[in-house]
Design a protein around this motif. Structure first.
Motif, PDB file in Angstrom:
ATOM      1  N   ASP A  11       0.830  -1.200   0.000  1.00  0.00           N
ATOM      2  CA  ASP A  11       0.000   0.000   0.000  1.00  0.00           C
ATOM      3  C   ASP A  11       0.867   1.254   0.000  1.00  0.00           C
ATOM      4  N   VAL A  12       1.869   1.289   0.867  1.00  0.00           N
ATOM      5  CA  VAL A  12       2.770   2.448   0.925  1.00  0.00           C
ATOM      6  C   VAL A  12       3.525   2.604  -0.402  1.00  0.00           C
ATOM      7  N   ALA A  13       3.988   1.492  -0.968  1.00  0.00           N
ATOM      8  CA  ALA A  13       4.720   1.549  -2.238  1.00  0.00           C
ATOM      9  C   ALA A  13       3.837   2.082  -3.359  1.00  0.00           C
ATOM     10  N   GLU A  14       2.584   1.628  -3.406  1.00  0.00           N
ATOM     11  CA  GLU A  14       1.660   2.111  -4.440  1.00  0.00           C
ATOM     12  C   GLU A  14       1.394   3.607  -4.280  1.00  0.00           C
ATOM     13  N   ARG A  15       1.116   4.032  -3.057  1.00  0.00           N
ATOM     14  CA  ARG A  15       0.851   5.445  -2.803  1.00  0.00           C
ATOM     15  C   ARG A  15       2.065   6.307  -3.155  1.00  0.00           C
ATOM     16  N   THR A  19       2.156   9.059  -6.128  1.00  0.00           N
ATOM     17  CA  THR A  19       2.422  10.443  -5.738  1.00  0.00           C
ATOM     18  C   THR A  19       3.592  10.998  -6.537  1.00  0.00           C
ATOM     19  N   TYR A  20       4.643  10.180  -6.692  1.00  0.00           N
ATOM     20  CA  TYR A  20       5.801  10.624  -7.479  1.00  0.00           C
ATOM     21  C   TYR A  20       5.394  10.902  -8.921  1.00  0.00           C
ATOM     22  N   ALA A  21       4.653   9.981  -9.518  1.00  0.00           N
ATOM     23  CA  ALA A  21       4.233  10.154 -10.918  1.00  0.00           C
ATOM     24  C   ALA A  21       3.359  11.394 -11.075  1.00  0.00           C
ATOM     25  N   GLU A  22       2.428  11.605 -10.162  1.00  0.00           N
ATOM     26  CA  GLU A  22       1.555  12.776 -10.236  1.00  0.00           C
ATOM     27  C   GLU A  22       2.342  14.074 -10.090  1.00  0.00           C
ATOM     28  N   ALA A  23       3.259  14.113  -9.136  1.00  0.00           N
ATOM     29  CA  ALA A  23       4.061  15.323  -8.936  1.00  0.00           C
ATOM     30  C   ALA A  23       4.953  15.591 -10.136  1.00  0.00           C
ATOM     31  N   PHE A  24       5.592  14.550 -10.648  1.00  0.00           N
ATOM     32  CA  PHE A  24       6.486  14.695 -11.803  1.00  0.00           C
ATOM     33  C   PHE A  24       5.713  15.184 -13.032  1.00  0.00           C
ATOM     34  N   LEU A  25       4.609  14.521 -13.339  1.00  0.00           N
ATOM     35  CA  LEU A  25       3.811  14.933 -14.498  1.00  0.00           C
ATOM     36  C   LEU A  25       3.212  16.317 -14.297  1.00  0.00           C
ATOM     37  N   GLY A  26       2.808  16.627 -13.070  1.00  0.00           N
ATOM     38  CA  GLY A  26       2.280  17.962 -12.788  1.00  0.00           C
ATOM     39  C   GLY A  26       3.311  19.045 -13.033  1.00  0.00           C
ATOM     40  N   LEU A  27       4.542  18.803 -12.613  1.00  0.00           N
ATOM     41  CA  LEU A  27       5.610  19.775 -12.851  1.00  0.00           C
ATOM     42  C   LEU A  27       5.913  19.923 -14.344  1.00  0.00           C
ATOM     43  N   LEU A  28       5.929  18.801 -15.051  1.00  0.00           N
ATOM     44  CA  LEU A  28       6.177  18.876 -16.503  1.00  0.00           C
ATOM     45  C   LEU A  28       5.064  19.643 -17.208  1.00  0.00           C
ATOM     46  N   SER A  49      10.468  14.031  -6.014  1.00  0.00           N
ATOM     47  CA  SER A  49      10.809  13.064  -4.957  1.00  0.00           C
ATOM     48  C   SER A  49      10.461  13.589  -3.564  1.00  0.00           C
ATOM     49  N   ILE A  50      10.299  14.890  -3.413  1.00  0.00           N
ATOM     50  CA  ILE A  50       9.974  15.454  -2.096  1.00  0.00           C
ATOM     51  C   ILE A  50       8.589  15.010  -1.636  1.00  0.00           C
ATOM     52  N   PRO A  51       7.520  15.243  -2.424  1.00  0.00           N
ATOM     53  CA  PRO A  51       6.221  14.752  -1.960  1.00  0.00           C
ATOM     54  C   PRO A  51       6.164  13.225  -1.880  1.00  0.00           C
ATOM     55  N   ALA A  52       6.907  12.535  -2.723  1.00  0.00           N
ATOM     56  CA  ALA A  52       6.934  11.070  -2.644  1.00  0.00           C
ATOM     57  C   ALA A  52       7.568  10.625  -1.324  1.00  0.00           C
ATOM     58  N   GLY A  53       8.626  11.291  -0.907  1.00  0.00           N
ATOM     59  CA  GLY A  53       9.251  10.976   0.368  1.00  0.00           C
ATOM     60  C   GLY A  53       8.326  11.258   1.538  1.00  0.00           C
ATOM     61  N   LEU A  54       7.584  12.343   1.451  1.00  0.00           N
ATOM     62  CA  LEU A  54       6.612  12.657   2.503  1.00  0.00           C
ATOM     63  C   LEU A  54       5.499  11.615   2.540  1.00  0.00           C
ATOM     64  N   THR A  55       5.169  11.053   1.386  1.00  0.00           N
ATOM     65  CA  THR A  55       4.158  10.001   1.334  1.00  0.00           C
ATOM     66  C   THR A  55       4.635   8.756   2.069  1.00  0.00           C
ATOM     67  N   VAL A  56       5.912   8.438   1.971  1.00  0.00           N
ATOM     68  CA  VAL A  56       6.462   7.296   2.715  1.00  0.00           C
ATOM     69  C   VAL A  56       6.304   7.522   4.214  1.00  0.00           C
ATOM     70  N   ILE A  57       6.620   8.727   4.669  1.00  0.00           N
ATOM     71  CA  ILE A  57       6.491   9.038   6.093  1.00  0.00           C
ATOM     72  C   ILE A  57       5.021   8.967   6.513  1.00  0.00           C
ATOM     73  N   LYS A  58       4.151   9.565   5.713  1.00  0.00           N
ATOM     74  CA  LYS A  58       2.721   9.539   6.018  1.00  0.00           C
ATOM     75  C   LYS A  58       2.201   8.105   6.041  1.00  0.00           C
ATOM     76  N   GLY A  69      -2.917  -3.470   7.912  1.00  0.00           N
ATOM     77  CA  GLY A  69      -2.577  -3.886   6.557  1.00  0.00           C
ATOM     78  C   GLY A  69      -2.691  -2.792   5.521  1.00  0.00           C
ATOM     79  N   THR A  70      -2.974  -1.547   5.966  1.00  0.00           N
ATOM     80  CA  THR A  70      -3.063  -0.430   5.034  1.00  0.00           C
ATOM     81  C   THR A  70      -2.216   0.729   5.540  1.00  0.00           C
ATOM     82  N   ALA A  71      -2.067   1.734   4.685  1.00  0.00           N
ATOM     83  CA  ALA A  71      -1.378   2.960   5.079  1.00  0.00           C
ATOM     84  C   ALA A  71      -2.373   4.077   5.352  1.00  0.00           C
ATOM     85  N   SER A  72      -3.633   3.739   5.435  1.00  0.00           N
ATOM     86  CA  SER A  72      -4.696   4.714   5.667  1.00  0.00           C
ATOM     87  C   SER A  72      -4.625   5.266   7.081  1.00  0.00           C
TER      88      SER A  72
END
Length: 84
Positions: A11-15, A19-28, A49-58, A69-72
């Motif tokens: 779950d954490v890996a998917e999120r 998040t990384y893909a959304e942030a990267f595409l959003g910036l592009l 990678s910054i918001p993706a890293g924050l997602t790992v912490i969250k 069993g979730t990251a919720s």
């Protein structure tokens, strides 16, 4: 490794990946559509990678707070995916 731990890691890996893909595409897209953001592809990849890293912490915190069993962050009793 317990199934709930494996599920939570997935779950954490998917999120994180999404998040990384959304942030990267959003910036592009922001760079292509406006004059506000002027980053190269490599810079966009690094900044995303910054918001993706924050997602790992969250997600790590969510594995302790929410449904097993979730990251919720929703408590199990409030999680809409929990069936009664």
């Amino acid at each position: 490794m317990a199934q709930s731990t494996t599920d939570a890691l997935a779950d954490v890996a998917e999120r994180t990946a999404l998040t990384y893909a959304e942030a990267f595409l959003g910036l592009l897209l922001a760079g292509a559509a406006t004059d506000i953001v002027d980053l190269s592809v490599l810079q966009s990849a690094a900044v995303a990678s910054i918001p993706a890293g924050l997602t790992v912490i969250k997600g790590a915190i969510g594995t302790r707070l929410g449904k097993l069993g979730t990251a919720s962050w929703l408590p199990a009793k409030s999680d809409p995916t929990t069936r009664s």
